[in-house]
Write an enzyme that holds these catalytic residues in place. Structure first.
Site, PDB file in Angstrom:
ATOM      1  N   ALA A   1       0.828  -1.216   0.000  1.00 45.05           N
ATOM      2  CA  ALA A   1       0.000   0.000   0.000  1.00 45.05           C
ATOM      3  C   ALA A   1       0.854   1.255   0.000  1.00 45.05           C
ATOM      4  O   ALA A   1       1.917   1.255   0.603  1.00 45.05           O
ATOM      5  CB  ALA A   1      -0.906  -0.007   1.240  1.00 45.05           C
ATOM      6  N   PRO A   2       0.401   2.304  -0.679  1.00 46.99           N
ATOM      7  CA  PRO A   2      -0.889   2.452  -1.356  1.00 46.99           C
ATOM      8  C   PRO A   2      -0.920   1.936  -2.796  1.00 46.99           C
ATOM      9  O   PRO A   2      -1.877   2.201  -3.512  1.00 46.99           O
ATOM     10  CB  PRO A   2      -1.107   3.971  -1.321  1.00 46.99           C
ATOM     11  CG  PRO A   2       0.285   4.537  -1.379  1.00 46.99           C
ATOM     12  CD  PRO A   2       1.158   3.563  -0.628  1.00 46.99           C
ATOM     13  N   GLY A   3       0.107   1.209  -3.196  1.00 44.40           N
ATOM     14  CA  GLY A   3       0.031   0.563  -4.505  1.00 44.40           C
ATOM     15  C   GLY A   3       0.723   1.309  -5.626  1.00 44.40           C
ATOM     16  O   GLY A   3       0.520   0.967  -6.798  1.00 44.40           O
ATOM     17  N   GLY A   4       1.550   2.275  -5.288  1.00 43.43           N
ATOM     18  CA  GLY A   4       2.263   3.029  -6.326  1.00 43.43           C
ATOM     19  C   GLY A   4       3.118   2.108  -7.183  1.00 43.43           C
ATOM     20  O   GLY A   4       3.069   2.157  -8.419  1.00 43.43           O
TER      21      GLY A   4
ATOM     22  N   CYS B   1      12.780   3.470   1.827  1.00 47.08           N
ATOM     23  CA  CYS B   1      12.867   4.910   1.548  1.00 47.08           C
ATOM     24  C   CYS B   1      13.646   5.528   2.712  1.00 47.08           C
ATOM     25  O   CYS B   1      13.180   6.451   3.364  1.00 47.08           O
ATOM     26  CB  CYS B   1      11.487   5.534   1.369  1.00 47.08           C
ATOM     27  SG  CYS B   1      10.330   5.155   2.680  1.00 47.08           S
TER      28      CYS B   1
HETATM   29  C1  LIG Z   1       7.079   1.711   2.118  1.00 47.15           C
HETATM   30  S1  LIG Z   1       5.397   1.369   2.291  1.00 47.15           S
HETATM   31  C2  LIG Z   1       5.023   0.636   0.742  1.00 47.15           C
HETATM   32  C3  LIG Z   1       4.818   1.587  -0.391  1.00 47.15           C
HETATM   33  C4  LIG Z   1       4.257   0.886  -1.625  1.00 47.15           C
HETATM   34  N1  LIG Z   1       5.105  -0.222  -2.029  1.00 47.15           N
HETATM   35  C5  LIG Z   1       4.094   1.839  -2.789  1.00 47.15           C
HETATM   36  O1  LIG Z   1       5.001   1.947  -3.620  1.00 47.15           O
HETATM   37  O2  LIG Z   1       3.041   2.496  -2.883  1.00 47.15           O
HETATM   38  C6  LIG Z   1       5.406  -0.012   3.337  1.00 47.15           C
HETATM   39  C7  LIG Z   1       4.048  -0.627   3.554  1.00 47.15           C
HETATM   40  O3  LIG Z   1       4.233  -1.863   4.242  1.00 47.15           O
HETATM   41  C8  LIG Z   1       3.170  -2.037   5.139  1.00 47.15           C
HETATM   42  N2  LIG Z   1       3.649  -3.039   6.130  1.00 47.15           N
HETATM   43  C9  LIG Z   1       4.331  -2.838   7.279  1.00 47.15           C
HETATM   44  N3  LIG Z   1       4.635  -4.009   7.861  1.00 47.15           N
HETATM   45  C10 LIG Z   1       4.136  -4.977   7.051  1.00 47.15           C
HETATM   46  C11 LIG Z   1       4.123  -6.398   7.113  1.00 47.15           C
HETATM   47  N4  LIG Z   1       4.699  -7.050   8.122  1.00 47.15           N
HETATM   48  N5  LIG Z   1       3.493  -7.063   6.128  1.00 47.15           N
HETATM   49  C12 LIG Z   1       2.901  -6.423   5.090  1.00 47.15           C
HETATM   50  N6  LIG Z   1       2.883  -5.066   4.989  1.00 47.15           N
HETATM   51  C13 LIG Z   1       3.505  -4.365   5.943  1.00 47.15           C
HETATM   52  C14 LIG Z   1       2.897  -0.668   5.676  1.00 47.15           C
HETATM   53  O4  LIG Z   1       1.592  -0.563   6.211  1.00 47.15           O
HETATM   54  C15 LIG Z   1       3.102   0.178   4.419  1.00 47.15           C
HETATM   55  O5  LIG Z   1       1.874   0.343   3.753  1.00 47.15           O
END
Ligand SMILES: C[S@@+](CC[C@H](N)C(=O)[O-])C[C@H]1O[C@@H](n2cnc3c(N)ncnc32)[C@H](O)[C@@H]1O
Length: 457
Positions: free
Chosen positions: A273-276, A391
């Protein structure tokens, strides 16, 4: 007294409510949502007021270290959390005026007189803060009179000087002895707005012409990336509603191509999330994507974003470090592990993060990143590729982590990847001796770390 919504006083009052909530531990986007609801701001009718309030709150977060130190110096008896926050908002605007930043950027610069006058009106308008209007007036005027001496005093404290927590500065200094001041400064710069063009639908050059026809100036900064000269609401971006284009930082746009996806592959986007990046992957090839996200509310945004692009994925609310809960046993050709991290590379976009994070969070995140990647690795096919992304600009979440994976995952071959991208217009740090492909990197992006591993066939 009721303040008109379009007045700076009303907007300062709202910004102060949001800033106070951040100070009490709420993330700024949520704090703004809550404030807008409390002030009964309608999403459409009051969009301009909401935007202005948000802008003031973000600007305050970038100056929060200095502003808080000034409040401590200038106020002998604590005036209460709401007055404190109002003073922080007003001082931030006066500080920006001092640096000429707002004027230079051609945005909401206000005269010192207006800021003081409107801050006093804001205090007077609320029964809970009306008693402090004299104090607000006196504090802001004293700042204007004595600012040189006050700033000299305040700047002795490095948190106030750099607007970053002391532990954060220590980590920057340790990791980047030559560049830490530039990095600290870059945390307080407004980031550019960058678009990702779905070039399978519209060639980049054609999109640039569409932009120009819409009166928006932009230039190509990557294979699919276009940086706008000025940020605009998404509704004004040509092709946004029909999914030809998305908003995505140029550094984040490097993730999907690193996976080298091809039609028919099974791809796992493990923290989605948010799916970018999910959307970007789906634009690159006809693939079968499983998007895992642990936060149910955030997971809903993946679907919203993919719907706009006309794409679909199998969205799973689950913990990436517990594949036993959600994996169907079919291995993946590609895995994207965009793991949770300090977000130290995107502070200019999320200026509240530095005030919400604690030093102890870093070790916890490092462990979580290790747990996630170690649990995902067995899901990868022999010959498959896993991309590790954060990031962050802290090496504990970047190169040190990649070396740990390299040592732990005995059947992994480390492939070329961009390594550490520093935010702003900095050069990259080599990720490994054979690091390559950096000439093509965009010049102004957020901070990311990228490593790639292939499973031995
Ligand atoms: C860096 S963000 C991802 C951004 C996304 N890949 C994008 O490009 O839009 C990390 C995400 O991992 C989720 N997250 C954190 N711990 C997690 C876990 N153990 N399993 C799955 N998702 C997790 C968070 O809620 C967050 O939405």
């Amino acid at each position: 007294m009721r303040l008109p919504h379009e007045s700076l006083a009303f907007q300062m009052l709202g910004a102060a409510m949001a800033v106070r909530a951040v100070n009490e531990g709420t993330a700024l986007p949520q704090a703004i949502e809550d404030t807008a609801a409390q002030l009964r701001l309608d999403r459409v009718r009051d969009a301009a007021t909401r935007g202005a309030l948000q802008d003031l709150a973000y600007r305050t977060m970038r100056q929060f270290g200095t502003a808080r130190a000034l409040v401590t110096q200038l106020v002998t008896r604590p005036p209460g959390a709401q007055v404190d926050s109002l003073l922080a908002v007003a001082l931030s605007l006066l500080l920006e005026g001092e640096q000429g930043d707002a004027a230079k950027a051609g945005r909401g610069g206000y005269s010192a007189f207006t800021v003081v006058d409107q801050a006093v009106s804001a205090a007077a308008s609320e029964p809970k803060t009306a008693h402090a209007r004299g104090l607000v007036n006196a504090v802001l005027r004293r700042f204007l009179r004595e600012r040189k001496a006050l700033m000299a005093e305040v700047n002795r404290d490095e948190q106030a000087r750099w607007n970053l927590p002391a532990w954060w500065l220590r980590m920057l200094r340790d990791a980047y002895p030559e560049q830490w001041t530039a990095l600290a400064e870059s945390a307080n710069v407004r980031p550019p707005m960058t678009l990702r063009v779905n070039t399978a639908r519209i060639p980049l050059q054609q999109y640039l012409t569409e932009l120009a026809n819409a009166g928006l100036a932009g230039r190509a900064v990557g294979a699919q990336a276009v940086r706008l000269v000025r940020a605009v609401p998404v509704a004004q971006i040509p092709g946004f509603a029909r999914g030809d284009v998305s908003v995505q930082d140029a550094g984040a746009q490097l993730a999907a191509p690193l996976l080298e996806v091809a039609d028919g592959m099974r791809v796992l986007d493990a923290c989605a999330a948010p799916g970018g990046k999910t959307g970007h992957l789906l634009e690159l090839a006809d693939i079968d994507v499983t998007a895992v996200e642990s936060d149910a509310q955030r997971a809903a945004r993946i679907d919203e974003n993919l719907s706009r692009l006309g794409k679909r994925a199998n969205i799973v609310v689950g913990d990436a470090s517990r594949p036993g809960d959600w994996w169907d046993g079919q291995p993946f050709d590609r895995i994207l592990a965009d793991v949770p991290c300090s977000a130290s590379g995107i502070v200019r976009r999320h200026p509240d993060i530095r005030w919400l994070r604690r030093e102890a969070d870093i070790a916890r995140l490092v462990n979580e990143q290790r747990r996630i990647v170690s649990q995902l690795w067995p899901l990868l096919k022999p010959g498959g590729i896993l991309v590790y992304v954060t990031c962050s600009i802290f090496p504990t979440e970047g190169e040190e982590q990649a070396r740990w994976f390299g040592a732990q995952l005995t059947d992994a071959i480390r492939l070329q990847a961009p390594g550490q991208l520093l935010p702003g217009s900095h050069a990259t740090q080599p990720a490994s001796d054979d690091d390559a492909g950096r000439d093509s990197l965009p010049s102004d992006h957020d901070g990311f770390f990228y490593a790639r591993f292939q499973k031995r066939a």
